[in-house]
Structures are given as structure tokens and as C-alpha cells.
Design a protein around this motif. Structure first.
Motif, PDB file in Angstrom:
ATOM      1  N   GLN A 101       0.826  -1.204   0.000  1.00 39.41           N
ATOM      2  CA  GLN A 101       0.000   0.000   0.000  1.00 39.41           C
ATOM      3  C   GLN A 101       0.862   1.256   0.000  1.00 39.41           C
ATOM      4  O   GLN A 101       0.504   2.260  -0.615  1.00 39.41           O
ATOM      5  N   TYR A 160      -0.301  -2.993  -7.043  1.00 39.81           N
ATOM      6  CA  TYR A 160      -1.736  -3.254  -7.160  1.00 39.81           C
ATOM      7  C   TYR A 160      -2.000  -4.687  -7.631  1.00 39.81           C
ATOM      8  O   TYR A 160      -2.934  -5.346  -7.167  1.00 39.81           O
ATOM      9  N   ALA A 185      -4.045  -7.444  -5.530  1.00 40.04           N
ATOM     10  CA  ALA A 185      -5.213  -8.133  -6.085  1.00 40.04           C
ATOM     11  C   ALA A 185      -5.086  -9.642  -5.901  1.00 40.04           C
ATOM     12  O   ALA A 185      -6.044 -10.321  -5.488  1.00 40.04           O
ATOM     13  N   TYR A 219      -5.677 -10.532  -2.177  1.00 45.80           N
ATOM     14  CA  TYR A 219      -7.080 -10.492  -1.775  1.00 45.80           C
ATOM     15  C   TYR A 219      -7.882 -11.626  -2.407  1.00 45.80           C
ATOM     16  O   TYR A 219      -8.817 -12.169  -1.788  1.00 45.80           O
ATOM     17  N   GLN A 221     -11.540 -12.249  -0.935  1.00 47.92           N
ATOM     18  CA  GLN A 221     -12.057 -10.876  -0.967  1.00 47.92           C
ATOM     19  C   GLN A 221     -12.087 -10.392  -2.417  1.00 47.92           C
ATOM     20  O   GLN A 221     -11.330  -9.502  -2.808  1.00 47.92           O
ATOM     21  N   ASN A 222     -12.981 -10.961  -3.190  1.00 48.89           N
ATOM     22  CA  ASN A 222     -13.005 -10.711  -4.631  1.00 48.89           C
ATOM     23  C   ASN A 222     -13.306  -9.258  -4.984  1.00 48.89           C
ATOM     24  O   ASN A 222     -12.745  -8.716  -5.930  1.00 48.89           O
ATOM     25  N   ASN A 223     -14.191  -8.626  -4.236  1.00 55.03           N
ATOM     26  CA  ASN A 223     -14.541  -7.233  -4.529  1.00 55.03           C
ATOM     27  C   ASN A 223     -13.350  -6.303  -4.304  1.00 55.03           C
ATOM     28  O   ASN A 223     -13.110  -5.383  -5.093  1.00 55.03           O
ATOM     29  N   VAL A 224     -12.610  -6.560  -3.238  1.00 57.63           N
ATOM     30  CA  VAL A 224     -11.424  -5.749  -2.960  1.00 57.63           C
ATOM     31  C   VAL A 224     -10.360  -5.991  -4.023  1.00 57.63           C
ATOM     32  O   VAL A 224      -9.716  -5.056  -4.506  1.00 57.63           O
ATOM     33  N   ALA A 225     -10.212  -7.245  -4.411  1.00 56.53           N
ATOM     34  CA  ALA A 225      -9.242  -7.590  -5.455  1.00 56.53           C
ATOM     35  C   ALA A 225      -9.573  -6.889  -6.757  1.00 56.53           C
ATOM     36  O   ALA A 225      -8.685  -6.343  -7.438  1.00 56.53           O
ATOM     37  N   GLU A 226     -10.845  -6.876  -7.100  1.00 54.48           N
ATOM     38  CA  GLU A 226     -11.268  -6.216  -8.333  1.00 54.48           C
ATOM     39  C   GLU A 226     -10.981  -4.722  -8.275  1.00 54.48           C
ATOM     40  O   GLU A 226     -10.569  -4.124  -9.275  1.00 54.48           O
ATOM     41  N   ALA A 227     -11.159  -4.129  -7.106  1.00 57.83           N
ATOM     42  CA  ALA A 227     -10.892  -2.696  -6.941  1.00 57.83           C
ATOM     43  C   ALA A 227      -9.412  -2.383  -7.156  1.00 57.83           C
ATOM     44  O   ALA A 227      -9.070  -1.305  -7.653  1.00 57.83           O
ATOM     45  N   MET A 228      -8.543  -3.322  -6.786  1.00 60.39           N
ATOM     46  CA  MET A 228      -7.108  -3.102  -6.972  1.00 60.39           C
ATOM     47  C   MET A 228      -6.724  -3.035  -8.444  1.00 60.39           C
ATOM     48  O   MET A 228      -5.712  -2.438  -8.803  1.00 60.39           O
TER      49      MET A 228
END
Length: 218
Positions: A182, A197, A201, A204, A209-216
Motif C-alpha cells: 500500500q 496493485y 489483487a 485479496y 475478498q473478490n470485490n477488494v481484489a477487483e478494486a485493486m
């Protein structure tokens, strides 16, 4: 150099560098040609001409050795290490990284930035080889050298290496690894931010934590 990173000018930059190499080859008793070869090799690699890059990096290394230019030798070894890591051939990358460590240890003039990158590259090669237990040793050596340097002149690469190593290791090391990655996403160069990033991803995703991974990856 002004247009080196401009994607719209790569053909012209390669042409200028090839012309500079021809001029440098006409000069005697200088080390200019091998440095131009290293720069041209980097341009070839950047533009997907990998075999051309390999040939020039190897030529640059040999010529630097003949001239007794340790800094030039290490520069070429770094380029060769990076090329074989890019090719996903860590065995060769590790050989060149080990050679760079030996040359660095024999240098009489101190150069913290070059020395730190030497140890970072060795750690990167070992990580890609799967010899992760040895990565921390080289990361710590690089960390000591980078303390007196600007963040993006070394420490960013150490934290990226350390973050990838710790998150790949998993378990109790994951959170510390995420913190280091980070930090890279906030302060690093665009290239290093992208690598951080990507590793975040993957980390995560492994924990569901798929949603967090996608955000990365956005």
C-alpha cells in the motif's frame, strides 16, 4: 533522453540511439559505446525486440569488463537479470544477479543506489525461483543502503520486493506485506504502483475478498 518514455516517439528514439552508437564506435579509448549499447538494449526490450536487447546487453557487459568499468558491468548485469525475469527464466536471472553481487562487493567506490539495486535484483531472482527464505536477507541489505536515498531511488523497490515476498508467504506475514504494498501504491512510480496493485489483487483473491481484489485492478 527527453523522448525516451514517450510511446509515440519510440521509433525515432531507437533511430537516434542507433546513430549515437555508430558515432560512439568511432571514438577510441572511451567507454561510451558500451553505455550506448546498454541504453539501446533497454529501448529494444521496451519495444519487444528482446533478442536484439539480449545481444546488446551481453556485448555491453563484455566491453565493460575489457575496460575495467565495474559500474558498466553491473549496469549490464542488472539489465540481463531484468530481461530474464521478464522472460520468466529465473535460473539465468539468478546467475546474472549473483555475478552482479560479486562485482559489487569488489567495487572500490561506494554507490549506494547501484549496490541496493544489486541486492534487490538478487532478491527478485530468488523469489521467482521459489527460494523465498533467502529473499529477506537481500531485502535487508538493500534497506540499509536505501536509508540515505530518496524513496523512489531505491526504497520503493525494496518495499515492493518485501511486500510481494511477505504476501506470497502468507499467514501472519500477510498484513505487513499488504502495508508495504500500500505504501508503494501511494508513493511509488507508475510502474511500481502497477506491480503493487497486481500483487494486492492476487493477495485479496487468495483470501476470498473478490470485490477488494477487483478494486485493486481498476
Amino acid at each position: 533522453a527527453v523522448f525516451y518514455s514517450n510511446p509515440d516517439c519510440q521509433k525515432e528514439v531507437i533511430g537516434w540511439c542507433e546513430e549515437a552508437l555508430q558515432q560512439a564506435l568511432l571514438c577510441k579509448n572511451t567507454s561510451g559505446a558500451q553505455w550506448v549499447k546498454a541504453m539501446l538494449g533497454a529501448l529494444y526490450k521496451k519495444n519487444g525486440l528482446l533478442n536484439n536487447a539480449l545481444e546488446l546487453f551481453q556485448q555491453s557487459k563484455v566491453e565493460a569488463q575489457m575496460l575495467g568499468d565495474d559500474l558498466g558491468v553491473i549496469n549490464s548485469l542488472h539489465a540481463l537479470t531484468d530481461l530474464f525475469l521478464y522472460w520468466d527464466i529465473p535460473e539465468y536471472a539468478n546467475l546474472y544477479a549473483s555475478e552482479a553481487v560479486r562485482v559489487e562487493q569488489q567495487m572500490t567506490a561506494e554507490n549506494p543506489m547501484v549496490s541496493a539495486q544489486t541486492y534487490i535484483n538478487k532478491g527478485r531472482a530468488l523469489l521467482q525461483l521459489g527460494e523465498s527464505d533467502s529473499v529477506a536477507f537481500y531485502a535487508e541489505k538493500a534497506t540499509e543502503l536505501c536509508k540515505s536515498l530518496p524513496y523512489n531511488s531505491g526504497m520503493v523497490d525494496v518495499e515492493l520486493l518485501h511486500g510481494i515476498y511477505l504476501t506470497a508467504k502468507g499467514g501472519d506475514s500477510t498484513n505487513l506485506g499488504i502495508q508495504k504494498l500500500q505504501q508503494v501504491t501511494q508513493l511509488g512510480t507508475p510502474t511500481n504502483r502497477a506491480k503493487a496493485y497486481q500483487q494486492l489483487a492476487q493477495t485479496y483473491l487468495r483470501s476470498g475478498q473478490n470485490n477488494v481484489a477487483e478494486a485493486m485492478l481498476d
